[in-house]
Scaffold this active site. Structure first.
Site, PDB file in Angstrom:
ATOM      1  CG  ASN A 249     -18.869  59.325  48.064  1.00  0.00           C
ATOM      2  OD1 ASN A 249     -18.024  59.201  47.175  1.00  0.00           O
ATOM      3  ND2 ASN A 249     -18.595  59.757  49.276  1.00  0.00           N
ATOM      4  CG  LEU A 347      -6.471  29.076  36.381  1.00  0.00           C
ATOM      5  CD1 LEU A 347      -7.699  29.951  36.358  1.00  0.00           C
ATOM      6  CD2 LEU A 347      -6.748  27.799  37.141  1.00  0.00           C
ATOM      7  CD  GLU A 372     -21.170  53.832  41.150  1.00  0.00           C
ATOM      8  OE1 GLU A 372     -20.977  54.986  41.577  1.00  0.00           O
ATOM      9  OE2 GLU A 372     -22.302  53.359  40.987  1.00  0.00           O
ATOM     10  N   GLY A 373     -17.102  56.297  38.485  1.00  0.00           N
ATOM     11  CA  GLY A 373     -15.866  57.054  38.372  1.00  0.00           C
ATOM     12  C   GLY A 373     -14.759  56.168  37.829  1.00  0.00           C
TER      13      GLY A 373
HETATM   14  C1  LIG Z   1     -21.577  47.801  33.277  1.00  0.00           C
HETATM   15  C2  LIG Z   1     -21.910  49.247  33.495  1.00  0.00           C
HETATM   16  C3  LIG Z   1     -22.931  49.602  34.367  1.00  0.00           C
HETATM   17  C4  LIG Z   1     -23.282  50.945  34.542  1.00  0.00           C
HETATM   18  N1  LIG Z   1     -24.356  51.281  35.343  1.00  0.00           N
HETATM   19  C5  LIG Z   1     -24.785  52.573  35.398  1.00  0.00           C
HETATM   20  C6  LIG Z   1     -26.002  52.912  36.086  1.00  0.00           C
HETATM   21  O1  LIG Z   1     -26.678  52.052  36.669  1.00  0.00           O
HETATM   22  N2  LIG Z   1     -26.402  54.211  36.077  1.00  0.00           N
HETATM   23  C7  LIG Z   1     -25.695  55.186  35.446  1.00  0.00           C
HETATM   24  O2  LIG Z   1     -26.117  56.349  35.475  1.00  0.00           O
HETATM   25  N3  LIG Z   1     -24.541  54.901  34.759  1.00  0.00           N
HETATM   26  C8  LIG Z   1     -24.082  53.612  34.718  1.00  0.00           C
HETATM   27  N4  LIG Z   1     -22.919  53.293  34.019  1.00  0.00           N
HETATM   28  C9  LIG Z   1     -22.236  54.337  33.287  1.00  0.00           C
HETATM   29  C10 LIG Z   1     -20.858  54.689  33.841  1.00  0.00           C
HETATM   30  O3  LIG Z   1     -20.992  55.421  35.023  1.00  0.00           O
HETATM   31  C11 LIG Z   1     -20.097  55.432  32.740  1.00  0.00           C
HETATM   32  O4  LIG Z   1     -19.755  54.466  31.747  1.00  0.00           O
HETATM   33  C12 LIG Z   1     -18.847  56.131  33.260  1.00  0.00           C
HETATM   34  O5  LIG Z   1     -19.198  57.260  34.032  1.00  0.00           O
HETATM   35  C13 LIG Z   1     -17.912  56.591  32.124  1.00  0.00           C
HETATM   36  O6  LIG Z   1     -18.630  57.292  31.170  1.00  0.00           O
HETATM   37  P1  LIG Z   1     -18.486  56.921  29.609  1.00  0.00           P
HETATM   38  O7  LIG Z   1     -18.651  55.451  29.462  1.00  0.00           O
HETATM   39  O8  LIG Z   1     -19.415  57.807  28.865  1.00  0.00           O
HETATM   40  O9  LIG Z   1     -16.984  57.245  29.271  1.00  0.00           O
HETATM   41  P2  LIG Z   1     -16.349  58.708  28.946  1.00  0.00           P
HETATM   42  O10 LIG Z   1     -16.766  59.678  30.005  1.00  0.00           O
HETATM   43  O11 LIG Z   1     -16.598  59.045  27.530  1.00  0.00           O
HETATM   44  O12 LIG Z   1     -14.812  58.409  29.169  1.00  0.00           O
HETATM   45  C14 LIG Z   1     -14.026  57.668  28.212  1.00  0.00           C
HETATM   46  C15 LIG Z   1     -12.568  57.690  28.698  1.00  0.00           C
HETATM   47  O13 LIG Z   1     -12.114  59.042  28.791  1.00  0.00           O
HETATM   48  C16 LIG Z   1     -11.600  59.282  30.092  1.00  0.00           C
HETATM   49  N5  LIG Z   1     -11.811  60.694  30.473  1.00  0.00           N
HETATM   50  C17 LIG Z   1     -12.975  61.366  30.599  1.00  0.00           C
HETATM   51  N6  LIG Z   1     -12.767  62.616  31.019  1.00  0.00           N
HETATM   52  C18 LIG Z   1     -11.424  62.740  31.175  1.00  0.00           C
HETATM   53  C19 LIG Z   1     -10.551  63.801  31.594  1.00  0.00           C
HETATM   54  N7  LIG Z   1     -11.026  64.997  31.990  1.00  0.00           N
HETATM   55  N8  LIG Z   1      -9.218  63.566  31.616  1.00  0.00           N
HETATM   56  C20 LIG Z   1      -8.713  62.360  31.243  1.00  0.00           C
HETATM   57  N9  LIG Z   1      -9.473  61.330  30.859  1.00  0.00           N
HETATM   58  C21 LIG Z   1     -10.815  61.511  30.819  1.00  0.00           C
HETATM   59  C22 LIG Z   1     -12.370  58.332  30.978  1.00  0.00           C
HETATM   60  O14 LIG Z   1     -11.713  58.119  32.215  1.00  0.00           O
HETATM   61  C23 LIG Z   1     -12.421  57.102  30.098  1.00  0.00           C
HETATM   62  O15 LIG Z   1     -11.215  56.399  30.201  1.00  0.00           O
HETATM   63  C24 LIG Z   1     -22.552  51.946  33.861  1.00  0.00           C
HETATM   64  C25 LIG Z   1     -21.501  51.588  33.003  1.00  0.00           C
HETATM   65  C26 LIG Z   1     -21.180  50.259  32.809  1.00  0.00           C
HETATM   66  C27 LIG Z   1     -20.073  49.902  31.848  1.00  0.00           C
END
Ligand SMILES: Cc1cc2nc3c(=O)[nH]c(=O)nc-3n(C[C@H](O)[C@H](O)[C@H](O)COP(=O)(O)OP(=O)(O)OC[C@H]3O[C@@H](n4cnc5c(N)ncnc54)[C@H](O)[C@@H]3O)c2cc1C
Length: 395
Positions: A249, A347, A372-373
């Site tokens: 948060n 651009l 972050e969600g």
């Molecule tokens: C550049 C970067 C930096 C990051 N840094 C950190 C860090 O420092 N520490 C850390 O812990 N994590 C970190 N993350 C991880 C980040 O928090 C996750 O990528 C994020 O929570 C989404 O998880 P996922 O990539 O596994 O996608 P998924 O959870 O697999 O989701 C894939 C898609 O499905 C959708 N989805 C999921 N559940 C539902 C639902 N119930 N209903 C509808 N749609 C849904 C999602 O919104 C998304 O569009 C980072 C990610 C990135 C890309």
């Protein structure tokens, strides 16, 4: 540059700057100067080379932006609005640099500040605030992203008062350059947090390559193979997922501001370009279609900045709720991506090069809308708030 020349938004038609105190304006000017001197001249090269400028970390400590809104233990103790203004200026430079202060301050340091023992706070926070020690925050896993309750990483008591952790984390910012990692793991009593020195045997962080976004920043895969920790590694105050969520948060709050920084920089770039670029005999800025694009960008930047300031004032008053943060994060990142992409169109072909910032910002914001969600997660949080019905799981 004088304080009067600094504005939250160029052509600040709503005079949002009038809502800021002289101290807030001064802080913003200091961070803006830093971005102009230390980030802007180099960011295109760092981005192209996928380089995170580690040498800036102690400078960011001196600037006072690491653990910026935390109090005591050598932390700057600034207000939430000041922290937001700093995030906005840093992200006007590049999301990767703002991400660094979020991971360091809002995630790793805030986990220790909120949930750590006195010994842990004294050991880590002053050095982290000075930028002498880097922390990362490991929640996400290869198979647990939006749903961290499905995490598979497990910590077991070792029988001598210590712990043994096994598992894997993915997308962990700064893990390969960090000295400590906050690792969240399931235990027999639910999720707990641990401070793991990254040189502990069995801890391996590997940077994720081939990224099209956040190239001037590092994210890693982490393997935890029989990582043995003393009892003092456990964060005593955190029990259950509310532990990491409270830290998320904090970081989400900073993003509400930061996204508007990227949008503002893209808008300013497009505005300047449109005034100089001649086509069909006059500047692009002289065409109604271009003016409509610029006006729409300005409206959303002013609204988004006002929203950021409102959430900041709520936070400083102790009245910020997670649902407010969802409104800000969802709206401002979504609008910022649209603004950056629209700026890119002004651009033309030059907009697809690293000579101009909008497409770099738009690509970075793809990550910001995911971490972050995600948009979907914040929509589900707000949907539940409005209807009283959780739609996170089917059935
Ligand atoms: C550049 C970067 C930096 C990051 N840094 C950190 C860090 O420092 N520490 C850390 O812990 N994590 C970190 N993350 C991880 C980040 O928090 C996750 O990528 C994020 O929570 C989404 O998880 P996922 O990539 O596994 O996608 P998924 O959870 O697999 O989701 C894939 C898609 O499905 C959708 N989805 C999921 N559940 C539902 C639902 N119930 N209903 C509808 N749609 C849904 C999602 O919104 C998304 O569009 C980072 C990610 C990135 C890309």
């Amino acid at each position: 540059m004088t304080v009067n020349e600094l504005t939250l938004v160029p052509q600040d038609v709503l005079n949002l700057d009038g809502l800021l105190s002289p101290e807030e304006l001064l802080l913003r000017g200091t961070v803006r100067d830093f971005v102009n001197e230390r980030i802007r001249p180099n960011i295109a090269t760092w981005y192209e080379d996928a380089h995170f400028p580690l040498e800036l970390v102690p400078e960011l400590g001196k600037l006072g932006v690491l653990g910026m809104h935390l109090k005591g233990y050598g932390c700057p103790g600034r207000s939430a609005v000041e922290y937001g203004l700093a995030a906005m200026e840093l992200e006007a430079g590049d999301s990767g640099l703002r991400t660094f202060i979020s991971v360091q301050g809002s995630l790793a340091m805030s986990a220790i500040h909120k949930w750590g023992s006195e010994e842990q706070k004294n050991e880590h926070l002053p050095a982290m605030a000075r930028g002498e020690k880097i922390g990362c925050f490991g929640l996400t896993e290869p198979t647990a992203g939006s749903d961290p309750s499905s995490m598979a990483t497990f910590a077991e008591p070792d029988g001598d008062g210590g712990w043994v952790i096994n598992g894997a984390k993915r997308w962990i910012g700064l893990a390969s350059v960090a000295q400590i990692a906050i690792i969240w793991a399931n235990t027999q009593e639910g999720v707990r947090g641990f401070i793991v020195p990254t040189d502990t045997p069995g801890f391996v962080a590997t940077p994720i390559g081939s990224k099209l976004s956040m190239r001037a920043s590092i994210q890693c895969d982490i393997r935890l193979d029989t990582v043995r920790l003393p009892a003092t590694a456990l964060l005593p105050g955190a029990r259950g997922l509310s532990g990491p969520f409270a830290c998320l948060n904090e970081a989400r709050y900073g993003i509400i501001w930061g996204a508007m920084g990227a949008a503002r920089d893209s808008y300013e770039t497009a505005l300047e370009y449109s005034k100089e670029r001649l086509q069909f005999g006059k500047p692009l800025a002289g065409y109604q279609l271009t003016q409509e694009k610029l006006v729409n960008m300005l409206l959303e930047i002013q609204k988004g900045t006002l929203l950021a300031l409102h959430t900041g004032r709520l936070k400083d008053a102790g009245a910020l709720e997670p649902v407010h943060v969802s409104v800000g994060k969802l709206n401002n990142v979504r609008e910022a991506i649209d603004i950056c992409r629209e700026a890119r169109t002004i651009l033309g072909g030059n907009g697809i090069t690293l000579d101009y910032s909008p497409l770099r910002h738009a690509n970075n914001l793809e990550s910001v809308r995911t971490y972050e969600g995600t948009d979907e997660v914040h929509t589900l949080i707000l949907g539940q708030h409005i209807t009283g019905i959780s739609a996170f799981r089917q059935g």
